[in-house]
Design a protein around this motif. Structure first.
Motif, PDB file in Angstrom:
ATOM      1  N   UNK A 194       1.148  -1.555  -0.275  1.00 58.71           N
ATOM      2  CA  UNK A 194       0.529  -0.238   0.242  1.00 58.71           C
ATOM      3  C   UNK A 194       0.769   0.908  -0.170  1.00 58.71           C
ATOM      4  N   UNK A 195       1.362   1.044   0.856  1.00 56.26           N
ATOM      5  CA  UNK A 195       2.293   2.067   1.232  1.00 56.26           C
ATOM      6  C   UNK A 195       3.592   2.422  -0.384  1.00 56.26           C
ATOM      7  N   UNK A 196       3.781   1.570  -1.430  1.00 51.78           N
ATOM      8  CA  UNK A 196       4.710   1.797  -2.370  1.00 51.78           C
ATOM      9  C   UNK A 196       3.823   2.417  -3.083  1.00 51.78           C
ATOM     10  N   UNK A 197       4.557   3.935  -3.051  1.00 49.61           N
ATOM     11  CA  UNK A 197       3.536   4.858  -4.475  1.00 49.61           C
ATOM     12  C   UNK A 197       4.720   5.507  -4.276  1.00 49.61           C
ATOM     13  N   UNK A 198       5.593   6.003  -4.145  1.00 49.82           N
ATOM     14  CA  UNK A 198       6.622   6.952  -4.188  1.00 49.82           C
ATOM     15  C   UNK A 198       8.342   6.341  -4.435  1.00 49.82           C
ATOM     16  N   UNK A 199       9.097   6.843  -5.139  1.00 55.13           N
ATOM     17  CA  UNK A 199      10.514   6.547  -5.456  1.00 55.13           C
ATOM     18  C   UNK A 199      11.121   6.867  -3.652  1.00 55.13           C
ATOM     19  N   UNK A 200      11.551   4.665  -3.592  1.00 58.29           N
ATOM     20  CA  UNK A 200      12.961   4.797  -2.321  1.00 58.29           C
ATOM     21  C   UNK A 200      11.369   5.292  -1.373  1.00 58.29           C
ATOM     22  N   UNK A 201      10.159   5.419  -1.413  1.00 56.47           N
ATOM     23  CA  UNK A 201       9.537   5.852  -0.209  1.00 56.47           C
ATOM     24  C   UNK A 201       9.487   4.127   0.151  1.00 56.47           C
ATOM     25  N   UNK A 202       9.263   2.760  -0.421  1.00 55.36           N
ATOM     26  CA  UNK A 202       8.903   1.485   0.267  1.00 55.36           C
ATOM     27  C   UNK A 202      10.205   1.212   0.971  1.00 55.36           C
ATOM     28  N   UNK A 203      11.348   0.974  -0.290  1.00 56.37           N
ATOM     29  CA  UNK A 203      12.813   0.176   0.069  1.00 56.37           C
ATOM     30  C   UNK A 203      13.548   1.335   1.458  1.00 56.37           C
ATOM     31  N   UNK A 204      13.275   3.185   1.678  1.00 56.21           N
ATOM     32  CA  UNK A 204      14.094   3.507   2.753  1.00 56.21           C
ATOM     33  C   UNK A 204      13.227   2.831   3.972  1.00 56.21           C
ATOM     34  N   UNK A 205      11.862   3.139   4.313  1.00 51.82           N
ATOM     35  CA  UNK A 205      11.569   3.130   4.544  1.00 51.82           C
ATOM     36  C   UNK A 205      11.602   1.176   5.421  1.00 51.82           C
ATOM     37  N   UNK A 206      11.187   0.300   4.096  1.00 48.21           N
ATOM     38  CA  UNK A 206      11.977  -1.347   4.840  1.00 48.21           C
ATOM     39  C   UNK A 206      13.422  -0.926   5.414  1.00 48.21           C
ATOM     40  N   UNK A 207      14.286  -0.129   4.778  1.00 50.14           N
ATOM     41  CA  UNK A 207      15.752   0.054   5.292  1.00 50.14           C
ATOM     42  C   UNK A 207      15.759   0.602   6.743  1.00 50.14           C
ATOM     43  N   UNK A 208      14.868   1.364   7.108  1.00 50.13           N
ATOM     44  CA  UNK A 208      14.685   1.961   8.638  1.00 50.13           C
ATOM     45  C   UNK A 208      14.663   1.103   9.472  1.00 50.13           C
ATOM     46  N   UNK A 209      13.073  -0.180   9.453  1.00 49.04           N
ATOM     47  CA  UNK A 209      12.560  -1.287  10.022  1.00 49.04           C
ATOM     48  C   UNK A 209      13.526  -2.544  10.004  1.00 49.04           C
ATOM     49  N   UNK A 210      14.375  -2.202   9.041  1.00 48.54           N
ATOM     50  CA  UNK A 210      15.757  -3.490   9.828  1.00 48.54           C
ATOM     51  C   UNK A 210      16.113  -3.552  10.168  1.00 48.54           C
ATOM     52  N   UNK A 211      16.779  -1.872  10.414  1.00 46.68           N
ATOM     53  CA  UNK A 211      17.919  -1.548  11.176  1.00 46.68           C
ATOM     54  C   UNK A 211      16.860  -1.237  12.524  1.00 46.68           C
ATOM     55  N   UNK A 212      15.715  -1.023  12.936  1.00 48.49           N
ATOM     56  CA  UNK A 212      15.446  -0.998  14.295  1.00 48.49           C
ATOM     57  C   UNK A 212      15.484  -2.737  14.112  1.00 48.49           C
ATOM     58  N   UNK A 213      14.492  -3.537  13.705  1.00 50.58           N
ATOM     59  CA  UNK A 213      14.670  -4.889  14.356  1.00 50.58           C
ATOM     60  C   UNK A 213      16.368  -5.631  14.419  1.00 50.58           C
ATOM     61  N   UNK A 214      17.131  -5.678  13.876  1.00 50.27           N
ATOM     62  CA  UNK A 214      18.351  -5.569  13.977  1.00 50.27           C
ATOM     63  C   UNK A 214      19.229  -5.640  15.236  1.00 50.27           C
ATOM     64  N   UNK A 215      18.850  -4.128  15.378  1.00 52.18           N
ATOM     65  CA  UNK A 215      19.644  -3.838  16.473  1.00 52.18           C
ATOM     66  C   UNK A 215      18.772  -4.047  17.664  1.00 52.18           C
ATOM     67  N   UNK A 216      17.365  -4.592  17.837  1.00 51.48           N
ATOM     68  CA  UNK A 216      17.374  -4.877  18.487  1.00 51.48           C
ATOM     69  C   UNK A 216      17.460  -6.302  18.585  1.00 51.48           C
TER      70      UNK A 216
END
Length: 371
Positions: free
Chosen positions: A170-192
């Motif tokens: 659903x949020x895959x609408x603009x260049x880099x939005x989904x990929x950038x959001x996913x990287x942020x989420x993966x960073x949080x998961x990985x850190x924890x």
């Protein structure tokens, strides 16, 4: 001091680098050969939710899948290699229904939303079949008792996985939005995961983030290639499965932590469903042009970057949403040790989303009352 050095070394792991390199090269090849496969792979500019100005390949999910596979293939050495490969192999195998049915939609444009949702749910069931892992607790009284029954646990996990995967799409609408959001989420998961000592899962997050970064470098800001449904659903499945693995592998981490990290796309799809349901003459499955990222583009990006070309304006919408997505991820990193704080932060995220949406849609922090 040693822990700081170790953390820096983790950031430059060769398996994550090779995953990113393989993804990047694949994207470049897909872009440079589009005249050969473009009749099948191109995303046209027609449609309510189309913001690009030129037909663009929408099969970037292939690059991410290849990147993750390369990361798996070269992860035969180093810390917790065997367990890390086990996690990655399960993700690759279980994620195939989500990826394949999404890719079929990218190519044929004939696979319905319902079928794709069922495919991602099937990936959740397949993940349980391969690993024996499903959600057995969500820290809600009564629900945890129900999840003690395997059938209910597996069904609940399938719905949760399908929901998160659909939310990412659903949020895959603009260049880099989904990929950038996913990287942020993966960073949080990985850190924890790293903080609680789950090294294999932390490195898995790093490898997947590397593969996503390879795609990101070609996708943002100019949008030379898109994720497509195959990429969005596959990436959504991977994030959803990590959301399941983190609390199930580490009982000190509440499932509310995973929910908080994924809160931006989850709240977006939930609010969209409610918005469309109460909208007269509209069905929840119909697309509309008032998602949060679309309003951010209209209210902010087009005004702040009016002198830039439309493709760049498209890409420069995403940083506004990255900052928004980073807030619940940061809250999860700070509160994961206390489930009550984490749960409270999730509800704060819901309130912030509604206020943020109201400000963009109605120019006020509190939405006007309906007559």
């Amino acid at each position: 001091m040693n822990s700081i050095i170790f953390s820096v070394q983790e950031l430059f792991r060769y398996d994550a680098f090779l995953a990113g390199f393989a993804s990047f090269i694949t994207c470049v090849l897909l872009v440079t050969t589009k005249k050969w496969h473009g009749s099948l792979s191109m995303d046209t500019t027609d449609g309510l939710q189309k913001f690009h100005t030129n037909p663009t390949p929408r099969i970037g999910g292939i690059a991410i899948a290849i990147g993750v596979f390369v990361g798996y293939a070269v992860s035969s050495h180093g810390m917790a290699a065997a367990e890390k490969r086990a996690i990655l192999s399960a993700i690759l195998l279980a994620g195939m229904p989500a990826f394949v049915f999404g890719l079929m939609e990218d190519i044929t444009k004939k696979v319905s939303v319902k079928v794709r949702l069922l495919a991602t749910m099937a990936s959740g069931v397949l993940g349980w079949g391969i690993t024996g892992t499903s959600l057995t607790h969500v820290d809600i009284w009564g629900v945890d008792w129900l999840l003690s029954f395997t059938l209910i646990s597996v069904i609940f996990t399938a719905f949760a996985v399908g929901g998160v995967a659909n939310a990412i799409n659903i949020i895959d609408g603009f260049n880099g939005l989904t990929a950038g959001t996913a990287i942020i989420m993966l960073a949080a998961f990985g850190f924890i995961a790293r903080q609680v000592g789950d090294i294999p899962l932390a490195f898995t997050c790093l490898i997947i983030a590397g593969a996503v970064m390879g795609f990101f470098l070609v996708n943002w800001p100019a949008g030379k290639i898109f994720l497509g449904d195959g990429g969005a659903y596959f990436l959504g499945f991977m994030l959803a499965w990590i959301s399941v693995l983190l609390p199930e592998r580490n009982t000190s981490v509440s499932p509310w932590t995973s929910l908080l990290i994924c809160s931006y796309p989850i709240i977006e799809v939930g609010f969209s469903f409610v918005r469309k349901t109460i909208r007269e003459g509209y069905h929840p499955s119909q697309p509309d042009g008032v998602h949060l990222h679309m309003l951010a583009n209209k209210r902010w990006a087009k005004k702040a970057f009016s002198s830039f070309s439309k493709p760049i304006q498209n890409g420069l919408t995403s940083p506004f949403l990255w900052m928004y997505a980073a807030v619940p991820c940061l809250m999860a990193v700070l509160t994961y040790q206390n489930k009550w704080l984490t749960a409270s932060c999730f509800f704060i995220s819901v309130i912030c989303y509604l206020a943020f949406y109201s400000k963009l849609a109605y120019f006020r922090w509190i939405p006007p009352r309906r007559n």
